[in-house]
Design a protein around this motif. Structure first.
Motif, PDB file in Angstrom:
ATOM      1  N   SER A   1       9.476  29.835  42.853  1.00 14.96           N
ATOM      2  CA  SER A   1      11.299  30.129  42.979  1.00 14.96           C
ATOM      3  C   SER A   1      11.569  31.153  43.445  1.00 14.96           C
ATOM      4  CB  SER A   1      11.770  29.749  41.491  1.00 14.96           C
ATOM      5  OG  SER A   1      11.503  30.798  40.561  1.00 14.96           O
ATOM      6  N   LEU A   2      10.754  32.580  43.152  1.00 15.39           N
ATOM      7  CA  LEU A   2      11.099  33.817  43.581  1.00 15.39           C
ATOM      8  C   LEU A   2      11.109  33.779  45.112  1.00 15.39           C
ATOM      9  CD1 LEU A   2      10.064  36.262  40.832  1.00 15.39           C
ATOM     10  CD2 LEU A   2      12.494  35.305  41.483  1.00 15.39           C
ATOM     11  N   LEU A   3       9.766  33.121  45.726  1.00 13.48           N
ATOM     12  CA  LEU A   3       9.454  33.054  46.963  1.00 13.48           C
ATOM     13  C   LEU A   3      10.293  32.254  47.750  1.00 13.48           C
ATOM     14  CD1 LEU A   3       5.493  32.659  46.598  1.00 13.48           C
ATOM     15  CD2 LEU A   3       7.070  35.012  47.424  1.00 13.48           C
ATOM     16  N   LEU A   4      11.025  31.307  47.100  1.00 17.56           N
ATOM     17  CA  LEU A   4      11.798  30.299  47.941  1.00 17.56           C
ATOM     18  C   LEU A   4      13.418  30.802  48.331  1.00 17.56           C
ATOM     19  CD1 LEU A   4      11.160  26.673  46.195  1.00 17.56           C
ATOM     20  CD2 LEU A   4      10.454  27.784  48.550  1.00 17.56           C
TER      21      LEU A   4
ATOM     22  N   GLN B   1       1.748  28.801  29.758  1.00 15.54           N
ATOM     23  CA  GLN B   1       2.366  29.978  30.129  1.00 15.54           C
ATOM     24  C   GLN B   1       1.897  30.332  31.680  1.00 15.54           C
ATOM     25  OE1 GLN B   1       1.096  32.866  27.253  1.00 15.54           O
ATOM     26  NE2 GLN B   1       2.219  31.887  25.507  1.00 15.54           N
ATOM     27  N   THR B   2       0.559  30.131  32.010  1.00 15.79           N
ATOM     28  CA  THR B   2       0.276  30.486  33.480  1.00 15.79           C
ATOM     29  C   THR B   2       1.171  29.479  34.373  1.00 15.79           C
ATOM     30  OG1 THR B   2      -1.579  29.004  33.026  1.00 15.79           O
ATOM     31  CG2 THR B   2      -1.812  31.307  32.760  1.00 15.79           C
ATOM     32  N   GLU B   3       1.322  28.113  34.110  1.00 17.13           N
ATOM     33  CA  GLU B   3       1.919  27.270  34.851  1.00 17.13           C
ATOM     34  C   GLU B   3       3.379  27.589  34.999  1.00 17.13           C
ATOM     35  OE1 GLU B   3       1.369  23.567  33.228  1.00 17.13           O
ATOM     36  OE2 GLU B   3      -0.824  23.291  33.915  1.00 17.13           O
ATOM     37  N   LEU B   4       4.179  28.050  33.859  1.00 14.02           N
ATOM     38  CA  LEU B   4       5.267  28.488  34.093  1.00 14.02           C
ATOM     39  C   LEU B   4       5.644  29.723  34.795  1.00 14.02           C
ATOM     40  CD1 LEU B   4       8.408  28.023  32.983  1.00 14.02           C
ATOM     41  CD2 LEU B   4       7.454  29.479  31.112  1.00 14.02           C
TER      42      LEU B   4
END
Length: 250
Positions: free
Chosen positions: A188-191, A178-181
């Motif tokens: 992805s939000l930062l990209l 869960q933490t990896e996800l």
């Protein structure tokens, strides 16, 4: 003959009364009973990877005061765990049984605040998985039942630095699926804003280049107009030559 028999009966009844009285008082002082078997049910019903907060003093530091030092915070921890379940949950009912045991045990011990204050620097805060947590509860109840407690509590010297997290606590904090996800989604939000910024920079560079091209085109047109402006002197020269020719003819 009747008097000796009477005395024998009196002595037998007295011994039985003393024996039963001792056992009953022993059970009254120790509220811990065979309900320890319920711990296995709780261990099965609660997920193994669930992290339960614990505030405790280790045995090697508490010594014979281990039960007295941990009874209050263990009761508090079980109450927090019970609130995680609904009112009609069997887990909450089983946990409430152990809470009641610890409350009766704490009342029979008397005031534990002075001892807790003496060992204040030895308490640790961790988060344990379900198996380790209920093993701790089981060891505590067995120690309480066996009266592994003493009123003579001498705290060891306080550590020079605060306790750091133990290796087990670090393992509990290891990243799971869960933490990896969650980390991937954050990346992805930062990209997205980064790509938007790059696109904006490219658009600005291209717009500046287009403005430069538009500024150069009028200058080129001005050169052509300059050449046409020199055309009238050529016409004047032709007119003068024509005049000269006319004069020569005359």
């Amino acid at each position: 003959m009747k008097k000796p028999k009477i005395w024998i009966r009196v002595c037998v009844h007295l011994l039985l009364f003393i024996t039963l009285g001792v056992h009953s008082s022993k059970f009254d002082v120790n509220p811990v009973t065979d309900d320890i078997s319920r711990l296995s049910l709780l261990r099965q019903n609660i997920p193994k990877d669930y992290k339960i907060p614990v505030h405790y003093v280790p045995k090697e530091e508490a010594g014979m005061c281990w039960v007295k030092l941990n009874v209050f915070y263990l009761e508090e921890s079980l109450q927090d765990l019970a609130h995680k379940f609904g009112n009609i949950s069997s887990n909450r009912k089983d946990i409430s049984i152990f809470i009641q045991m610890l409350q009766e045990l704490r009342l029979n011990m008397g005031s534990v605040e002075p001892v807790m204050y003496d060992f204040e620097c030895h308490y640790r805060r961790e988060r344990w998985q379900t198996v380790r947590y209920f093993d701790f509860v089981k060891d505590f109840l067995i120690a309480a039942q066996n009266k592994e407690d003493s009123d003579d509590c001498d705290p060891p010297p306080c550590p020079t630095s605060p306790y750091t997290t133990t290796e087990q606590y670090l393992k509990d904090l290891a990243p799971g699926p869960q933490t990896e996800l969650l980390e991937r989604s954050l990346l992805s939000l930062l990209l997205i804003p980064l790509l938007a910024l790059v696109f904006l920079l490219v658009w600005k560079v291209r717009s500046r280049r287009n403005q430069g091209d538009h500024q150069q085109s009028p200058e080129e047109g001005g050169l052509f107009t300059g050449t046409t402006a020199t055309a009238p002197p050529l016409d004047a020269e032709k007119s003068e030559k024509n005049k000269l020719n006319v004069i020569e003819i005359v």
